[in-house]
Motif scaffolding. Structure first.
Motif, PDB file in Angstrom:
ATOM      1  N   GLU A  76      11.529  54.445  60.626  1.00 24.12           N
ATOM      2  CA  GLU A  76      10.898  54.626  59.323  1.00 24.12           C
ATOM      3  C   GLU A  76      10.935  53.380  58.462  1.00 24.12           C
ATOM      4  N   SER A  77      11.621  52.358  58.936  1.00 20.48           N
ATOM      5  CA  SER A  77      11.762  51.189  58.074  1.00 20.48           C
ATOM      6  C   SER A  77      10.977  49.985  58.583  1.00 20.48           C
ATOM      7  N   SER A  80       6.648  49.168  57.924  1.00 19.13           N
ATOM      8  CA  SER A  80       6.016  49.794  56.761  1.00 19.13           C
ATOM      9  C   SER A  80       4.982  48.904  56.087  1.00 19.13           C
ATOM     10  N   THR A  81       5.211  47.599  56.022  1.00 22.87           N
ATOM     11  CA  THR A  81       4.152  46.779  55.400  1.00 22.87           C
ATOM     12  C   THR A  81       2.899  46.790  56.264  1.00 22.87           C
ATOM     13  N   GLN A 110       1.218  49.988  55.494  1.00 27.44           N
ATOM     14  CA  GLN A 110       0.641  49.925  54.150  1.00 27.44           C
ATOM     15  C   GLN A 110      -0.719  49.243  54.187  1.00 27.44           C
ATOM     16  N   VAL A 163       7.289  58.113  56.291  1.00 24.76           N
ATOM     17  CA  VAL A 163       7.932  57.542  55.118  1.00 24.76           C
ATOM     18  C   VAL A 163       7.212  58.080  53.887  1.00 24.76           C
ATOM     19  N   GLU A 164       8.017  58.605  52.982  1.00 24.69           N
ATOM     20  CA  GLU A 164       7.517  59.341  51.829  1.00 24.69           C
ATOM     21  C   GLU A 164       6.486  58.557  51.026  1.00 24.69           C
ATOM     22  N   GLU A 165       6.718  57.258  50.897  1.00 26.02           N
ATOM     23  CA  GLU A 165       5.918  56.458  49.979  1.00 26.02           C
ATOM     24  C   GLU A 165       4.456  56.314  50.410  1.00 26.02           C
ATOM     25  N   PHE A 166       4.195  56.424  51.667  1.00 21.79           N
ATOM     26  CA  PHE A 166       2.827  56.221  52.135  1.00 21.79           C
ATOM     27  C   PHE A 166       1.870  57.222  51.498  1.00 21.79           C
ATOM     28  N   GLU A 167       0.737  56.699  51.054  1.00 24.61           N
ATOM     29  CA  GLU A 167      -0.257  57.560  50.412  1.00 24.61           C
ATOM     30  C   GLU A 167      -1.198  58.147  51.453  1.00 24.61           C
ATOM     31  N   THR A 169      14.803  60.201  58.095  1.00 24.48           N
ATOM     32  CA  THR A 169      14.918  61.140  56.984  1.00 24.48           C
ATOM     33  C   THR A 169      15.279  62.531  57.475  1.00 24.48           C
TER      34      THR A 169
END
Lengths: 336, 336
Positions: free
Chosen positions: B128-129, B132-133, B136, B152-156, B193
């Motif tokens: 999950e880490s 990520s970029t 994104q 990963v929660e942050e992804f829209e 997570t």
DNA sequence: TTTATTCTCGGAAACGTTTCCGAAAATGAT
DNA sequence: ATCATTTTCGGAAACGTTTCCGAGAATAAA
């Protein structure tokens, strides 16, 4: 700035498109400095050569397609992993498709991969009779294919196989030697060669020891089928002394039902499975089973395929038969 | 006659290339008779429109990519099958890739699929880490992606999840209610997570019943890990009264070792697993386990993806959390 | 200094489609 | 019969590359 193409890079540097192309494929003449400059600014601009355009031109994709009947059981995934190990090593990417045991979707799957211009295919058939003219056409059209596990003999391609006959014979022999008489074979899906070969091995073992050949029950490869067969045996009061199952799943299913009805393994029913699943060693009692070299199957299939891809033209189809192992565990041991 | 193209068909019938194209894509004006004629002779000639060329032009492939960390365990295959059911129904073909738990190959895999111009992606992260970029960038570049299981929660983007916290709580609660005290949690890989959530559920259950929180041992998801942990417990004489494992594999592995050392399940050690594998019901004793709706996960992921593909532009990311079930079996029942 | 040879690079065709534009033919309206 | 409209189709550009051919510049040979 959506998609940056080779033209954008060329324009930015005031060079021609062909020069940029040359920078990326280092088989052509180009001055070192210009090449470095192009590569650098291309990276800055986020340019990546579009493989679709490349494919259209050179009919080559460095993609390999693998098509299997299913992958809920660990057999096919393990084979795929083996194949991936050697293919990725050589710079190929692996596209996997699953036919769900249906020859129609299998055919569609293969066609999708061919359409996407994979360089080769590794296939285990969902049915050995249904798509054969289709595959014949594919083979004569010269696209590299390697079949494994479920094949049709007539195809002029490389194949990697397991000696089902031999190992079914060994497995049955193991039961006979232990002194078990009334042995039943839970056979797989009827139209597969591997099913026939395992049956033949089952018979041959009996003949070798001059025993009357035991009963054969066709029930496929699923756990539920094994449960149903065992239930019927109990209901009809026809529980055999030993069972040789064509898959671990049916073996486990049957064992489960027997135990639920108070029968002991192996004291009341001895059990041998096939295709060494991850669970065979972890049931209770652990199940004796024929282990197939799944990883090796995948690896050799991949190697045969690469051989064919690289020596396109002068290529002789090979059939490789791999060896297995009989893992003897508690479920079949006769404690006299 | 190697590859018959649209030009060959056009030449044969003395029509233009565009007319042949029109015959195949029936959104343009063409006389019915010519269309039928073209389709007929095209079939005779064995012509099939080349999807590579089509992709190059319209940036659309009707292919969907699915990337999973592994598929030796049945969880991911079952999810994939669910997704395939709805995607094939809608005319999409599914390309599957396996990351082997490595974020580098995961990234390569995703890139291959993107390069092949899949219309969308369904992904379960290997880590999950790490990428990520990269993701994104992919997301802002507007390619439809749905994540499931490991996100990963942050992804829209849309995600489909399982309420690991809730069900870990239920599972632990089940053990507590049965009266077990010294409960140990075999937790999964640390940076996920879902691992954290299952741990939190484990803790919350203890707090709810005002019990001291049991020990947590991180050991991943593999059967071998479960065996090792159990072995160490026995050696150190620290065998707990009950175990809540984050995966069925570790639960089965541990149970196997305990039994081998003469301990009874559940009399000496009670066990609860997670992720309801096919085997949970078939071990002995059968293992209590949290069942995840694998097929449903796949189906909803596919549906969310299709929604996003079709309403490109006006699209709101959704997060769907699916429900599970606690299958209570012998391994955890306190026979007082 | 002239000629031959080698290095670099630009131009353009090709891969197999789709799709826009406009032209010819067919149809309809007046 | 004339004009307007519709139908049907051909031509050509475009998608993003690779690769052949040849031209100019630079170097080597004479």
């Amino acid at each position: 700035m959506e998609h940056v193409t080779i033209k954008d890079v060329a324009k930015k540097l005031n060079v021609s498109v062909s020069t940029v192309s040359r920078a990326f494929n280092d088989k052509y003449d180009i001055r070192k400095e210009t090449k470095d400059l192009i590569l650098k600014t291309a990276k800055e601009m986020g340019y990546r050569p579009n493989p679709i355009a490349k494919k259209l031109l050179q009919k080559r994709s460095f993609n390999i397609g693998i098509v299997v009947p299913e992958f809920v059981n660990s057999f096919f995934p393990e084979v795929i992993i083996g194949a991936q190990e050697v293919l990725i090593e050589k710079g190929y990417q692996v596209l996997i498709m699953q036919s769900d045991q249906s020859w129609e979707t299998e055919r569609k799957n293969v066609q999708v991969l061919v359409d996407n211009m994979v360089d080769g295919l590794i296939i285990s058939l969902s049915s050995e009779s249904k798509n054969s003219t289709y595959y014949q056409k594919l083979i004569t059209s010269n696209i590299p294919i390697v079949f494994f596990n479920r094949v049709v003999e007539e195809f002029e391609t490389s194949k990697v196989l397991f000696d089902d006959y031999k190992w079914a014979l060994f497995a049955t022999e193991h039961l006979i030697i232990q002194g078990y008489k009334d042995i039943v074979h839970l056979a797989g899906t009827k139209n597969l060669t591997l099913t026939k070969n395992r049956m033949k091995g089952f018979e041959a073992a009996h003949k070798k020891y001059k025993q009357p050949v035991g009963r054969v029950i066709h029930c496929g490869f699923k756990m539920e089928a094994g449960e149903q067969v065992a239930l019927k045996m109990i209901e009809k009061n026809k529980v055999p002394r030993a069972i040789f199952a064509a898959s671990d799943a049916t073996a486990i299913g049957a064992m489960h039902v027997f135990k639920k009805h108070g029968l002991s393994i192996p004291e009341d029913v001895a059990i041998v499975g096939f295709s060494e699943s991850r669970l065979a060693a972890h049931t209770s009692p652990p199940i004796t089973s024929v282990e197939q070299p799944t990883n090796d199957i995948g690896q050799t299939a991949a190697k045969l395929l690469l051989e064919q891809i690289e020596n396109n033209g002068i290529f002789v189809p090979q059939t490789i038969i791999l060896n297995g192992r009989l893992n003897i565990r508690e479920s079949s041991i006769n404690i006299v």
